[in-house]
Design a protein around this motif. Sequence first.
Motif, short mmCIF file in Angstrom:
data_model
loop_
_atom_site.label_atom_id
_atom_site.label_comp_id
_atom_site.label_asym_id
_atom_site.label_seq_id
_atom_site.Cartn_x
_atom_site.Cartn_y
_atom_site.Cartn_z
N LEU A 191 0.75 -1.08 -0.05
CA LEU A 191 -0.19 -0.07 0.12
C LEU A 191 0.89 1.21 0.00
O LEU A 191 2.01 1.36 0.68
N GLN A 192 0.51 2.33 -0.66
CA GLN A 192 1.22 3.41 -0.79
C GLN A 192 1.10 4.26 0.41
O GLN A 192 0.09 4.28 1.19
N LYS A 193 2.40 4.78 1.10
CA LYS A 193 2.28 5.36 2.27
C LYS A 193 1.64 6.93 2.10
O LYS A 193 1.65 7.38 1.12
N LEU A 231 5.60 0.89 -5.96
CA LEU A 231 4.42 0.39 -6.41
C LEU A 231 4.58 0.41 -8.10
O LEU A 231 4.43 -0.23 -8.78
N VAL A 266 5.50 5.25 -3.34
CA VAL A 266 4.78 5.27 -4.80
C VAL A 266 5.66 4.58 -5.65
O VAL A 266 5.33 3.82 -6.57
N PHE A 305 -9.85 3.51 0.41
CA PHE A 305 -8.58 2.99 0.96
C PHE A 305 -8.69 2.58 2.36
O PHE A 305 -8.07 1.52 2.76
N TYR A 336 3.79 -0.83 3.75
CA TYR A 336 3.45 0.26 3.32
C TYR A 336 4.78 0.92 2.61
O TYR A 336 5.86 1.05 3.34
N LEU A 346 -1.42 7.42 1.94
CA LEU A 346 -2.65 7.48 1.10
C LEU A 346 -3.91 7.59 2.01
O LEU A 346 -3.98 6.86 2.98
N GLN A 382 -3.42 2.72 -8.23
CA GLN A 382 -4.10 3.61 -7.36
C GLN A 382 -3.62 3.52 -5.69
O GLN A 382 -4.37 3.57 -4.93
N GLY A 383 -2.39 3.24 -5.74
CA GLY A 383 -1.65 2.97 -4.34
C GLY A 383 -1.98 1.69 -3.74
O GLY A 383 -1.65 1.38 -2.48
#
Length: 244
Positions: A28-30, A59, A56, A37, A53, A32, A68-69
């Motif tokens: 998962l994107q930090k 990812l 991006v 989400f 986490y 976000l 989208q994260g």
Amino acid sequence: MENQTQIFGIRAVIEAINAGETIDKVFLQKGLKGELFSELESLLNRNSINVSYVPVEKLNRLTNKNHQGAVAQISPIEFHDLETLVMNVIESGKTPLFLLLDQLSDVRNFGAIIRTAECTGVNGIIIQKKGGAPVNGDTIKTSAGAVFKIPICKVDHIKDAVFYMQSSGIKVIAATEKTDDTVYDVSFAEPCAIIMGSEDRGINPSILKVVDTKAKLPLLGEIESLNVSVACGAFLYEAVRQRR
């Protein structure tokens, strides 16, 4: 292999989890935020799915699609139920030999251990749902395909597996330097399960308190430890030697 075992996009990952896909790990994107989400985070937590986490950029390296994260890794294998596996091994008349991995984090070490376990007749490998290395393309490659030949179970906590092994008459042996006994002082000829710890901290102290036996490898040089996959191989082949 990686592209074939990935799902990207927040909604897609949510739907995959709800559909019962075997999700090994989610990136998962930090930082976000957002309602969807948060829904994904809650779902991951409820299902005890391993989460990292990451920036991006990580990812973007995993996929060039619109992620989208969120990027999920689908396990290429189906995990086994621990109780069913242990019962089947006992009923088969074999002398059980299991391997418990306490949050081993390096996929190449994981793959190498799987390969050695398959070669030494281990009946199954037990890992924790969170905090350990995933079963991915690197794992498959390093294991030389052994990941498809040996049962692997996931449990909420390794301690749960320890207690179940003990209640099933299986002795639990911890591979740790925190003992005076060497691997040659311990019996592997009876039903047993060997615990290997993570690369950085070894076996969790709370687990060491509940094992039946501890054993270490004699180190005759100046280096104070071995790579965990090498150490695991030494333990498993001592078990093979004693059982011949």
